[in-house]
Each structure stands twice: as structure tokens, then as C-alpha cells.
Design a protein around this motif. Structure first.
Motif, mmCIF file in Angstrom:
data_model
loop_
_atom_site.group_PDB
_atom_site.id
_atom_site.type_symbol
_atom_site.label_atom_id
_atom_site.label_comp_id
_atom_site.label_asym_id
_atom_site.label_seq_id
_atom_site.Cartn_x
_atom_site.Cartn_y
_atom_site.Cartn_z
ATOM 1 N N VAL A 68 0.007 13.322 -7.589
ATOM 2 C CA VAL A 68 0.648 14.550 -6.915
ATOM 3 C C VAL A 68 2.420 13.840 -7.399
ATOM 4 O O VAL A 68 3.024 14.460 -8.066
ATOM 5 C CB VAL A 68 1.112 15.352 -5.585
ATOM 6 C CG1 VAL A 68 1.977 16.118 -5.467
ATOM 7 C CG2 VAL A 68 -0.060 16.146 -5.461
ATOM 8 N N ARG A 69 2.376 12.296 -6.295
ATOM 9 C CA ARG A 69 3.822 11.862 -6.798
ATOM 10 C C ARG A 69 3.507 10.777 -8.055
ATOM 11 O O ARG A 69 4.867 11.148 -8.321
ATOM 12 C CB ARG A 69 3.920 10.825 -6.811
ATOM 13 C CG ARG A 69 4.644 9.834 -6.013
ATOM 14 C CD ARG A 69 4.812 8.457 -5.222
ATOM 15 N NE ARG A 69 5.254 8.958 -3.990
ATOM 16 C CZ ARG A 69 5.138 8.636 -2.347
ATOM 17 N NH1 ARG A 69 4.222 7.336 -2.804
ATOM 18 N NH2 ARG A 69 5.451 9.327 -1.143
ATOM 19 N N ASP A 70 3.086 10.892 -8.614
ATOM 20 C CA ASP A 70 3.069 10.503 -9.981
ATOM 21 C C ASP A 70 3.407 11.134 -12.230
ATOM 22 O O ASP A 70 4.342 11.239 -11.691
ATOM 23 C CB ASP A 70 1.549 9.589 -10.493
ATOM 24 C CG ASP A 70 0.883 8.914 -9.795
ATOM 25 O OD1 ASP A 70 2.185 8.033 -9.208
ATOM 26 O OD2 ASP A 70 -0.011 8.735 -9.748
ATOM 27 N N VAL A 71 2.704 12.526 -10.880
ATOM 28 C CA VAL A 71 2.810 13.206 -11.777
ATOM 29 C C VAL A 71 4.111 14.105 -11.722
ATOM 30 O O VAL A 71 4.969 14.487 -12.393
ATOM 31 C CB VAL A 71 1.207 14.986 -11.383
ATOM 32 C CG1 VAL A 71 2.491 15.992 -12.555
ATOM 33 C CG2 VAL A 71 0.698 14.807 -11.929
ATOM 34 N N ALA A 72 4.828 14.098 -10.618
ATOM 35 C CA ALA A 72 6.128 15.043 -9.948
ATOM 36 C C ALA A 72 7.381 13.245 -10.674
ATOM 37 O O ALA A 72 8.485 14.310 -11.226
ATOM 38 C CB ALA A 72 6.870 14.719 -8.224
ATOM 39 N N LYS B 271 10.143 16.198 -11.253
ATOM 40 C CA LYS B 271 9.922 17.762 -10.348
ATOM 41 C C LYS B 271 9.893 17.096 -9.426
ATOM 42 O O LYS B 271 9.737 15.859 -8.594
ATOM 43 C CB LYS B 271 8.852 18.736 -10.812
ATOM 44 C CG LYS B 271 9.422 19.214 -12.342
ATOM 45 C CD LYS B 271 10.236 20.642 -12.108
ATOM 46 C CE LYS B 271 10.316 20.952 -13.264
ATOM 47 N NZ LYS B 271 11.228 22.192 -13.398
ATOM 48 N N SER B 272 9.729 17.898 -7.858
ATOM 49 C CA SER B 272 10.160 17.529 -6.807
ATOM 50 C C SER B 272 7.872 17.369 -5.923
ATOM 51 O O SER B 272 7.151 18.446 -7.711
ATOM 52 C CB SER B 272 10.189 18.810 -5.705
ATOM 53 O OG SER B 272 9.550 19.942 -5.414
ATOM 54 N N SER C 120 6.588 22.703 -18.265
ATOM 55 C CA SER C 120 8.023 22.143 -17.826
ATOM 56 C C SER C 120 9.009 21.590 -18.656
ATOM 57 O O SER C 120 10.421 21.423 -18.691
ATOM 58 C CB SER C 120 7.578 22.529 -16.284
ATOM 59 O OG SER C 120 9.274 21.782 -15.682
ATOM 60 N N PRO C 121 8.906 19.975 -18.886
ATOM 61 C CA PRO C 121 10.485 19.421 -18.684
ATOM 62 C C PRO C 121 11.116 20.116 -19.285
ATOM 63 O O PRO C 121 11.181 20.429 -20.305
ATOM 64 C CB PRO C 121 9.665 18.109 -19.463
ATOM 65 C CG PRO C 121 8.238 18.333 -20.753
ATOM 66 C CD PRO C 121 7.597 19.912 -19.738
ATOM 67 N N ASP D 53 12.697 25.924 -7.121
ATOM 68 C CA ASP D 53 13.043 24.317 -6.263
ATOM 69 C C ASP D 53 14.635 24.780 -6.137
ATOM 70 O O ASP D 53 14.316 23.803 -5.078
ATOM 71 C CB ASP D 53 13.457 23.442 -7.761
ATOM 72 C CG ASP D 53 11.955 22.757 -8.389
ATOM 73 O OD1 ASP D 53 11.061 23.122 -7.761
ATOM 74 O OD2 ASP D 53 12.034 22.778 -9.580
ATOM 75 N N LEU D 54 15.344 25.198 -5.995
ATOM 76 C CA LEU D 54 16.874 25.202 -5.764
ATOM 77 C C LEU D 54 16.707 26.269 -4.249
ATOM 78 O O LEU D 54 17.738 25.628 -3.771
ATOM 79 C CB LEU D 54 18.252 26.395 -6.250
ATOM 80 C CG LEU D 54 18.450 25.419 -7.708
ATOM 81 C CD1 LEU D 54 19.017 26.699 -8.736
ATOM 82 C CD2 LEU D 54 19.308 23.963 -7.172
#
Length: 178
Positions: free
Chosen positions: A6-10, A15-16, A55-56, A77-78
Motif C-alpha cells: 500500500v505504501r509503494d502504491v501511495a 496519494k495517502s 487518478s494521478p 482526502d481533504l
């Protein structure tokens, strides 16, 4: 086949991690699987590459000043970021759903009301539901009512809208004030 955390993709998608986990729960990465609570999710690189179309954001799409260009996930996210800033915790799924339904502006108003509350809010979901129902704003803060004093005044016949009492109120603990 290469798998990503998940961290790699984020990090790759800017993204968070919470957003990526929400996407996982909603099925945006169909071949991902959870190894364990400790090790977390594994996302196939092919899902990630297919997910790139999700998304990007383009730089002009992240502007806070043009709500028409902001996407729904950016609002989430906000909302999460604002809630974390006020409470130092992550909102529950129920709270996130409630905030998403009322929009980012109203969410920020209610978070300000919560922050200005004279007492710590122990039940955030109940607090926000009541704030929405009663249309609280930062300029119309709820007043704390001393229920013991209110009950005593009601038993004695004192009306809060009538400033005169039917008889003088004497508090024997305070002694004679004369």
C-alpha cells in the motif's frame, strides 16, 4: 509477477495510504489480496498500472480554489486531513460517509464548531449528527446547560424566559448574602 505494498502504491500515485486502502476496499485493485493484518495488502503491478488511469491528478486539478475541477476522492482526502488536524485521529467510515454527504465546506464548518466546543467531544458521530440537525455554525455555538440547575429551577417554578423568580432563591451552601 511483482507485488507492491500500500505504501509503494501511495508513494507512486502521490496519494495517502488511507486513500489506497479505501480503493482496495471498493475493488479498484481487483487482484490485490491481504497477506495479514501485520503485513498488509499486496497489489499486483498490473493492477497498479491499470489503476494509473484512476487518478494521478493534473496540477491544475488539485487547486483548492476551483471546486468544479476537484474530484470526489480529493474531497475525501481533504476531509480526512481536516478531521485528523482537529482530532489527531482518523475518521471512522460512518463519519467519512456523513462528511462526504454534506460536502467539504460544511465539514470544515462543523470541525471548527467541534474545535470551539468548551468540552471534549466524546461521541463525534452523535455530535456531528446533532450539529447538522440543529444547523450549528461557528458563530452559533451550542451552549452548555447545567442540567442540575435547570431541573432545580423547573421544580421551583422558575421560568428561564421570565427573569423574575416567584420567590427569592436561597442557596443555603453559600450562606446569607445580606
Amino acid at each position: 509477477m511483482m507485488y507492491l505494498s500500500v505504501r509503494d502504491v501511495a508513494e507512486r500515485m502521490s496519494k495517502s495510504e488511507e486513500t489506497i486502502k479505501r480503493w482496495l476496499r471498493s475493488g479498484k485493485f481487483p487482484n490485490a489480496y491481504k497477506v495479514s493484518d501485520k503485513e498488509g495488502w499486496r497489489i499486483p503491478e498490473s493492477d497498479f498500472l491499470n489503476g494509473q488511469a484512476i487518478s494521478p491528478p493534473q496540477p491544475e486539478q488539485t487547486s483548492l480554489f476551483t471546486p468544479q475541477q476537484r474530484s470526489h476522492s480529493d474531497d475525501n482526502d481533504l476531509i480526512i486531513l481536516a478531521y485528523q488536524a482537529v482530532t489527531l485521529t482518523t475518521p471512522t467510515d460512518e463519519l467519512l460517509e456523513l462528511f462526504t454527504s454534506i460536502g467539504i465546506k460544511r465539514t470544515l464548518e462543523l470541525l471548527l464548531v467541534m474545535q470551539q466546543s468548551p468540552t471534549k467531544v466524546k461521541n463525534p458521530l452523535g455530535f456531528f449528527k446533532r450539529a447538522i440537525k440543529e444547523n450549528w455554525t461557528p458563530s452559533t455555538l451550542p451552549e452548555r446547560v447545567n442540567r442540575h440547575r435547570q431541573n432545580l429551577e423547573e421544580r421551583l417554578g422558575y421560568q428561564s424566559n421570565n427573569q423574575s423568580q416567584p420567590f427569592p432563591f436561597y442557596n443555603w451552601l453559600e450562606g446569607d448574602s445580606n
